[in-house]
Scaffold this motif. Structure first.
Motif, PDB file in Angstrom:
ATOM      1  N   MET A  20      -0.662  -1.920  85.809  1.00  0.00           N
ATOM      2  CA  MET A  20      -2.003  -1.361  85.750  1.00  0.00           C
ATOM      3  C   MET A  20      -2.299  -0.663  84.416  1.00  0.00           C
ATOM      4  O   MET A  20      -3.396  -0.783  83.853  1.00  0.00           O
ATOM      5  N   TYR A  21      -1.283   0.032  83.884  1.00  0.00           N
ATOM      6  CA  TYR A  21      -1.526   0.876  82.706  1.00  0.00           C
ATOM      7  C   TYR A  21      -0.792   0.394  81.457  1.00  0.00           C
ATOM      8  O   TYR A  21      -0.575   1.154  80.523  1.00  0.00           O
ATOM      9  N   ASN A  23      -1.540  -1.444  78.835  1.00  0.00           N
ATOM     10  CA  ASN A  23      -2.220  -1.244  77.546  1.00  0.00           C
ATOM     11  C   ASN A  23      -2.375   0.231  77.205  1.00  0.00           C
ATOM     12  O   ASN A  23      -2.306   0.622  76.036  1.00  0.00           O
ATOM     13  N   LEU A  24      -2.564   1.037  78.217  1.00  0.00           N
ATOM     14  CA  LEU A  24      -2.709   2.471  77.992  1.00  0.00           C
ATOM     15  C   LEU A  24      -1.373   3.089  77.552  1.00  0.00           C
ATOM     16  O   LEU A  24      -1.347   4.001  76.726  1.00  0.00           O
ATOM     17  N   ILE A  25      -0.288   2.585  78.096  1.00  0.00           N
ATOM     18  CA  ILE A  25       1.054   3.047  77.698  1.00  0.00           C
ATOM     19  C   ILE A  25       1.286   2.777  76.213  1.00  0.00           C
ATOM     20  O   ILE A  25       1.734   3.650  75.460  1.00  0.00           O
ATOM     21  N   LEU A  26       0.956   1.565  75.777  1.00  0.00           N
ATOM     22  CA  LEU A  26       1.141   1.204  74.367  1.00  0.00           C
ATOM     23  C   LEU A  26       0.180   1.974  73.466  1.00  0.00           C
ATOM     24  O   LEU A  26       0.526   2.351  72.343  1.00  0.00           O
ATOM     25  N   SER A  27      -1.010   2.235  73.971  1.00  0.00           N
ATOM     26  CA  SER A  27      -1.982   3.018  73.209  1.00  0.00           C
ATOM     27  C   SER A  27      -1.487   4.446  73.005  1.00  0.00           C
ATOM     28  O   SER A  27      -1.630   5.026  71.927  1.00  0.00           O
ATOM     29  N   LYS A  28      -0.875   5.011  74.061  1.00  0.00           N
ATOM     30  CA  LYS A  28      -0.349   6.374  73.958  1.00  0.00           C
ATOM     31  C   LYS A  28       0.814   6.440  72.969  1.00  0.00           C
ATOM     32  O   LYS A  28       0.944   7.393  72.196  1.00  0.00           O
ATOM     33  N   LEU A  29       1.634   5.409  72.975  1.00  0.00           N
ATOM     34  CA  LEU A  29       2.753   5.363  72.039  1.00  0.00           C
ATOM     35  C   LEU A  29       2.256   5.379  70.592  1.00  0.00           C
ATOM     36  O   LEU A  29       2.790   6.103  69.743  1.00  0.00           O
ATOM     37  N   LYS A  30       1.218   4.606  70.321  1.00  0.00           N
ATOM     38  CA  LYS A  30       0.642   4.568  68.972  1.00  0.00           C
ATOM     39  C   LYS A  30      -0.013   5.902  68.612  1.00  0.00           C
ATOM     40  O   LYS A  30       0.029   6.332  67.452  1.00  0.00           O
ATOM     41  N   TYR A  31      -0.578   6.541  69.627  1.00  0.00           N
ATOM     42  CA  TYR A  31      -1.182   7.860  69.387  1.00  0.00           C
ATOM     43  C   TYR A  31      -0.110   8.874  68.974  1.00  0.00           C
ATOM     44  O   TYR A  31      -0.314   9.683  68.066  1.00  0.00           O
ATOM     45  N   ILE A  32       1.029   8.828  69.621  1.00  0.00           N
ATOM     46  CA  ILE A  32       2.109   9.775  69.331  1.00  0.00           C
ATOM     47  C   ILE A  32       2.661   9.575  67.927  1.00  0.00           C
ATOM     48  O   ILE A  32       2.935  10.540  67.215  1.00  0.00           O
ATOM     49  N   LEU A  43      -8.072   6.467  77.354  1.00  0.00           N
ATOM     50  CA  LEU A  43      -7.762   7.318  78.495  1.00  0.00           C
ATOM     51  C   LEU A  43      -9.024   7.622  79.311  1.00  0.00           C
ATOM     52  O   LEU A  43      -9.024   7.552  80.551  1.00  0.00           O
ATOM     53  N   LYS A  44     -10.100   7.917  78.616  1.00  0.00           N
ATOM     54  CA  LYS A  44     -11.376   8.219  79.279  1.00  0.00           C
ATOM     55  C   LYS A  44     -11.876   7.012  80.070  1.00  0.00           C
ATOM     56  O   LYS A  44     -12.312   7.141  81.222  1.00  0.00           O
ATOM     57  N   ASN A  45     -11.783   5.836  79.460  1.00  0.00           N
ATOM     58  CA  ASN A  45     -12.256   4.621  80.121  1.00  0.00           C
ATOM     59  C   ASN A  45     -11.430   4.297  81.370  1.00  0.00           C
ATOM     60  O   ASN A  45     -11.972   3.899  82.409  1.00  0.00           O
ATOM     61  N   ALA A  59      -0.692  12.568  82.018  1.00  0.00           N
ATOM     62  CA  ALA A  59       0.672  12.973  82.372  1.00  0.00           C
ATOM     63  C   ALA A  59       1.456  11.794  82.947  1.00  0.00           C
ATOM     64  O   ALA A  59       2.652  11.631  82.674  1.00  0.00           O
ATOM     65  N   LEU A  60       0.799  10.952  83.731  1.00  0.00           N
ATOM     66  CA  LEU A  60       1.455   9.777  84.308  1.00  0.00           C
ATOM     67  C   LEU A  60       1.890   8.799  83.215  1.00  0.00           C
ATOM     68  O   LEU A  60       2.991   8.237  83.270  1.00  0.00           O
ATOM     69  N   ILE A  61       1.057   8.610  82.219  1.00  0.00           N
ATOM     70  CA  ILE A  61       1.401   7.714  81.108  1.00  0.00           C
ATOM     71  C   ILE A  61       2.616   8.254  80.359  1.00  0.00           C
ATOM     72  O   ILE A  61       3.519   7.499  79.984  1.00  0.00           O
ATOM     73  N   ASP A  62       2.659   9.567  80.180  1.00  0.00           N
ATOM     74  CA  ASP A  62       3.824  10.192  79.544  1.00  0.00           C
ATOM     75  C   ASP A  62       5.083   9.927  80.371  1.00  0.00           C
ATOM     76  O   ASP A  62       6.147   9.616  79.828  1.00  0.00           O
TER      77      ASP A  62
END
Length: 367
Positions: A20-21, A23-32, A43-45, A59-62
């Protein structure tokens, strides 16, 4: 913050969450690693799409990232980057004074010198962290995440495509982002197998040997470290746990020397251990064979720990023997066998110089 939801996240469907997440997981990694602002929009979307609380979803993505990264070579790097970002959120809620026991819980597991209790003001059971609040916040996050990562690492990830694909993408992305300074240990060209003087071995190994011969009872890890070090010292002092790319070197005892030598080595080490207070010959023989990867167990050589793991041993009983001398403090001494190789090389150099001097004396060139 992640820790608020930890108990709740333990019951999530791991696979479904990854799907489910993803793409969001990879997006968070790039953000870090890149401070990429696109993650905030992503995240908002997602939170609007799935009608989830944004803070909880973050927090779940982390949580998912930590589980995945704990199974890569980049987990320590991730913790460092993550704690630098998240420390500011923690600082907002940190008082200037905290309970001494709360402070010790973090400080005892941190290697930061600024968190030594004797350097801070202590009054009525509270520690004043006003001047080091940023350091404390960063170390608090780092210590908690490291513990979570160690727990996650012990659980083998299922062999599912979604897991393999995500790990592959994470590794591909981070291999260019994280650059390690490779410090090569000391190796020898001429391997000496016999008659190595005791003082050529590092203080940690000498300390364990002293306890073994003196009838003491070193910890399981200390005994294991001694056995595998002693084996390498005798048959291949150049063997180290990792290659220059950080890959574990998997070998067995028979990859290193002959069965005849191995059997002789086992008998010699059993003789050494006979003074240990809980000595049992059958168990000792089994554990020696298991540790060197010979005929029993997983069949792989169990390497001696790097020096940094002796200093911070998480209760393994190794730090007791870690008493560095001047040789230990040299930059290239990063493993106990480096200490031995340093002394072998020094001996060979002295021997070569003496040989040259004798040759000159014979020819009359130095008169």
């Amino acid at each position: 913050m992640l820790l608020e939801y930890l108990e709740e996240f333990k019951d999530i469907d791991f696979f479904e969450s990854l799907k489910m997440y993803r793409n969001l997981i990879l997006s968070k990694l790039k953000y870090i690693y890149e401070k990429n602002k696109e993650y905030e929009d992503d995240l908002k979307n997602y939170s609007l799409c799935f009608e989830l609380d944004k803070k909880k979803l973050d927090a779940l993505i982390d949580y998912l990232l930590i589980i995945l990264l704990s199974h890569t070579n980049y987990f320590n790097s991730f913790i460092k980057e993550y704690s630098e970002i998240k420390k500011y959120n923690l600082i907002k809620n940190l008082p200037n004074k905290i309970s001494v026991w709360e402070f010790i819980k973090t400080a005892s597991k941190s290697r930061n010198n600024d968190l030594h209790l004797e350097r801070l003001d202590l009054e009525k059971g509270y520690v004043d962290i006003t001047e080091i609040k940023e350091i404390y916040a960063r170390e608090f996050i780092r210590v908690e995440l490291k513990l979570l990562g160690e727990i996650s690492k012990k659980v083998k990830l299922p062999n599912e495509d979604i897991v393999k694909d995500l790990l592959k993408e994470i590794n591909e992305y981070l291999k260019d982002k994280v650059k390690y300074e490779y410090i090569e240990g000391i190796k020898v060209n001429n391997i000496l197998c016999e008659n190595i003087p005791l003082e050529w071995h590092p203080p940690c190994i000498r300390g364990i040997l002293h306890d073994i011969l003196d009838g003491g009872s070193p910890s399981h890890y200390a005994r294991r470290s001694f056995v595998v070090y002693w084996f390498c010292a005798k048959f291949n002092p150049n063997l180290r746990p990792l290659d220059k790319d950080g890959n574990l070197i998997n070998v067995s005892a028979t990859d290193i020397t002959s069965e005849e030598n191995i059997e002789k080595f086992i008998d010699e080490v059993i003789e050494l251990f006979k003074n240990v207070e809980d000595f049992d010959e059958n168990k000792t023989r089994y554990y020696i064979m298991h540790n060197i990867g010979y005929k029993v167990g997983h069949g792989r050589f169990t390497h001696c720990e790097y020096c940094k793991n002796w200093k911070s041993d998480n209760g393994k009983g190794l730090s007791y023997y870690c008493k560095p001398d001047n040789i230990c403090k040299k930059r290239n001494i990063i493993h106990p066998l480096d200490y031995l190789c340093y002394n072998i090389n020094r001996h060979l150099k002295l021997k070569k110089n003496k040989s040259l001097i004798k040759k000159e004396d014979k020819n009359g060139n130095n008169k």
